[in-house]
Enzyme design. Structure first.
Site, PDB file in Angstrom:
ATOM      1  N   ASP A 110      -2.880   2.291  -6.019  1.00  0.00           N
ATOM      2  CA  ASP A 110      -1.735   2.308  -5.110  1.00  0.00           C
ATOM      3  C   ASP A 110      -1.676   1.110  -4.178  1.00  0.00           C
ATOM      4  OD1 ASP A 110      -4.003   3.140  -3.676  1.00  0.00           O
ATOM      5  OD2 ASP A 110      -2.760   4.164  -2.215  1.00  0.00           O
ATOM      6  N   GLU A 111      -2.416   0.070  -4.478  1.00  0.00           N
ATOM      7  CA  GLU A 111      -2.547  -1.019  -3.524  1.00  0.00           C
ATOM      8  C   GLU A 111      -2.663  -2.328  -4.282  1.00  0.00           C
ATOM      9  OE1 GLU A 111      -5.648  -1.815  -0.117  1.00  0.00           O
ATOM     10  OE2 GLU A 111      -6.013   0.117  -1.088  1.00  0.00           O
TER      11      GLU A 111
ATOM     12  N   ASP B 289       0.864  -1.172   0.000  1.00  0.00           N
ATOM     13  CA  ASP B 289       0.000   0.000   0.000  1.00  0.00           C
ATOM     14  C   ASP B 289       0.906   1.228   0.000  1.00  0.00           C
ATOM     15  OD1 ASP B 289      -2.166   1.613   0.196  1.00  0.00           O
ATOM     16  OD2 ASP B 289      -2.665   1.112   2.280  1.00  0.00           O
TER      17      ASP B 289
END
Lengths: 367, 362
Positions: free
Chosen positions: B106-107, B11
């Site tokens: 983003d993860e 993350d």
């Protein structure tokens, strides 16, 4: 420079010399053949900077001198003229005029001063042997050379001299061919060279089955081979050839004696169903029996069975059929001996009645 | 028993805000809000850690964020920039994982069960991924390492920012028992209140409830809660795409002018790319070289071959590709090398011919 010669005298040496000229030469002069007239001789030289071939023949000399002309054009002209034609060549003022009967060609020339000089080399331990012996040695081994392999040292033939033995070894990483012959003169020190593939192929063309003498010697960078009217040199491959002795299998316990022609014919027939993608032939061994099976992607199959001399345990093993045929073609003897260990280990094939002169190692394919 | 899985959840830390702070050094150290303007009806898409101190969090109305911190910087989002970074980090994930399941820009979940790098140590792999992300994007990420997705995701949140938290198989159940239910992924504020009303505050409390009771109260989700209370989560990491290319790149401490040096760097990268290819049993037919000049202009040059490209072939190909760039004339700050074209039919990839062992004594 001016000379006269009959077509049938000129055509073969010219053909040999032109064979090493690259179609797309890096330097214009390398497309040319150097003609040099001296005494009562014409010498013709070609080079690709690796190989150099010089053919010498007697001609009627009108004027000594030298020049270079396009090898390909000169060869095409000479080849197209009738065998009984008398050809005269006269080089002057940047032109070479080739005349025969009512034919007349005027060819462009390049100065012989620009033709690359062959480097001198210190040759040692020159040996003389019959052409036929050297030719068989090359024929029996060179088929296993690699071609354009990134392991550049495999793209050639290893020639090794040890006492009176001349040994040739080739391998492409899947199979290995080893042949040897005995020479009359011992070598001062054991040594070996790797001769590039192209040179070996050209040499194969040069040599014939006669007992005429051929002389051969190595230097550090070159090999030279001399025939009565041809002088051939090649640079060597600078590299370390694999230790072939370690590749020769030792422990095979499954020994098959087979009739070479019978096996070869069976495999050739089975190969009809092989293609580029499916090259493998499955060999099944059982007591005194060898079965060869080829199947392809169209689900077609070929089965061949021959009688052999075999007392070992049953074995199933697959090979690239072309590799087997190559080596069977290279063995002139009638009986061959095949030695297997298991289905993932290399097989050793030799003529049945000699021990170490010719040995062929071939790796199997996955079943 | 099936092989114990190794899952990493990665993350990015305050992703949009960090990208803005990276690209605009003047934003660094300041409360930064990416999203709408303070007077608009927009919401906070992301905020920097400095802004979080004021109680600002994502999805909050911008007007409210403004009231909490009037001197915060409000900037509009630049999604193209975020997507570019997102692609970069996904490329990094693919270097290490056999499966990559992105959850957002983003993860992502990574399955590294079969990764051989670092002797298969998922913790070291997570460390390497974080380092690669820092080296190549100049951003930090937090990683959670565990044996399923549920725990990996919780773990990544434990040590933020720039964190790395590992929940080992033997710790899983105890860890969940201690955890407030509000921290469980899949337990939102509404469910949390509902659980609190039932006297369920921690994983331990949840575990004491029977499956029947939970399904009665929470319907289908009851089964999920029942499982996660026991730290059981069998959901696989699902890649949404088949790997199309595999590459690595490197940014130089000082710009490089010499072609020979660039060739050497690219060959080094090539060796590493081939290591990864070998591990995943991929054979490529295309090489792409990327060159970023000191002025940040970037070009890529590719070479496709008829046959499978071997590591040794790169020695020939790389100089030819570099010739087609301005490398050597212009200083270069980054080079990358990637291999693609994995779509050869399987029959051609398998080499049935066995090799002689020529190399034993080299």
């Amino acid at each position: 420079m001016q000379f006269t010669v009959s077509q049938d005298t000129l055509v073969r040496p010219l053909q040999l010399v032109c064979s090493i000229v690259e179609r797309r030469a890096t330097l214009p002069i390398l497309s040319n053949v150097l003609l040099r007239v001296q005494g009562d001789q014409l010498s013709m030289t070609s080079t690709d900077m690796e190989l150099e071939m010089i053919a010498t023949l007697p001609v009627a000399v009108e004027e000594e001198g030298k020049t270079t002309v396009s090898a390909r054009k000169l060869l095409d002209i000479v080849r197209a003229l009738p065998g009984n034609a008398t050809i005269s060549v006269n080089a002057n003022d940047g032109k070479a005029v080739v005349k025969a009967g009512k034919s007349r060609f005027s060819l462009a020339t390049l100065s012989s001063d620009d033709f690359p000089d062959s480097e001198g080399a210190n040759y040692i331990d020159e040996i003389s042997l019959p052409q036929s012996a050297l030719k068989s040695l090359l024929d029996e081994t060179s088929f296993a050379m690699a071609s354009q392999d990134v392991r550049y040292y495999l793209n050639g033939l290893l020639l090794e001299r040890d006492d009176t033995t001349l040994r040739a070894v080739a391998t492409d990483g899947h199979r290995l061919a080893l042949g040897s012959l005995t020479t009359s003169t011992p070598v001062s020190e054991k040594n070996s060279v790797i001769v590039p593939r192209k040179a070996i192929i050209e040499l194969g063309r040069l040599l014939n089955d006669s007992d005429d003498t051929v002389k051969m010697a190595f230097s550090n960078q070159q090999i030279k081979v001399e025939l009565p009217d041809i002088h051939f040199t090649s640079k060597l491959i600078d590299g370390q050839f694999p230790n072939y002795e370690r590749v020769l299998p030792l422990g095979g316990d499954k020994e098959v004696l087979a009739d070479r022609d019978e096996l070869k014919q069976a495999l050739s027939r089975a190969a009809i169903l092989s293609n580029d993608k499916h090259r493998s032939v499955r060999i099944n061994l059982d007591t005194d029996q060898l079965k060869a099976t080829v199947t392809n992607q169209e689900q077609e199959s070929a089965e061949e069975e021959i009688s052999v001399d075999y007392k070992g345990a049953p074995l199933e093993i697959a090979f690239n059929n072309a590799y087997l045929l190559d080596l069977l073609n290279a063995i002139p003897d009638n009986k061959v001996k095949l030695l297997f260990t298991d289905e993932t280990s290399s097989a050793l094939v030799t003529p049945a009645d000699e021990k170490f002169e010719r040995q062929y190692v071939v790796m199997p394919m996955r079943l | 028993m099936a092989k114990q899985r190794k899952i990493i959840h990665v993350d990015m830390d305050a992703f949009f805000a960090s990208v803005e702070q990276r690209d605009h050094p003047e934003y660094k150290g300041k409360p930064l809000i990416v999203g709408g303007q303070p007077n608009s009806r927009g919401v906070v898409a992301a905020c920097s850690y400095e802004a979080r101190k004021y109680g600002i969090h994502s999805a909050m109305p911008c007007s409210r964020a403004y009231r909490l911190c009037s001197h915060a910087l409000f900037v509009p989002p630049r999604f193209d920039a975020y997507r570019e970074v997102s692609e970069q980090i996904r490329d990094i994930f693919w270097r290490y994982a056999s499966e990559v399941e992105p959850l957002s820009l983003d993860e992502a979940y990574l399955d590294v069960t079969y990764t051989e790098a670092f002797n298969g140590s998922a913790t070291l792999i997570a460390k390497a991924i974080k380092q690669d992300i820092l080296d190549e994007t100049n951003l930090t990420a937090s990683a959670g390492v565990s044996y399923n997705k549920f725990l990996a995701k919780i773990a990544s949140d434990m040590d933020k920012p720039n964190g790395l938290y590992v929940i080992r198989p033997e710790q899983g159940e105890a860890f969940v028992a201690e955890l407030p239910v509000g921290k469980f992924h899949g337990v939102g504020p509404a469910t949390e209140t509902k659980m609190h009303n039932l006297g369920i505050h921690t994983g331990k409390d949840l575990r004491e409830k029977s499956l029947t009771e939970l399904t009665e109260r929470f319907g289908k989700a009851g089964q999920y809660y029942y499982n996660i209370a026991r730290a059981i989560d069998e959901r696989p990491v699902r890649s949404q795409r088949i790997r199309k290319s595999l590459g690595k790149e490197t940014t130089f401490a000082e710009d490089i002018h010499s072609i020979a040096e660039l060739i050497a760097k690219l060959l080094d990268l090539g060796e590493r790319v081939f290591e990864s290819l070998d591990k995943q049993n991929l054979k490529a037919r295309t090489v792409t070289v990327k060159v970023k000049y000191a002025d940040f202009q970037q070009v890529t040059r590719a070479h496709s071959a008829e046959h499978i490209i071997k590591l040794t072939d790169l020695k020939k190909i790389i100089p030819l590709l570099l010739e087609k760039t301005e490398a050597g004339h212009k200083p270069v700050r980054l080079v990358g090398l990637s291999m693609s074209g994995f779509d050869l039919p399987v029959t051609e990839i398998i080499q049935p011919q066995l090799d002689l062992s020529l190399n034993d004594d080299f």
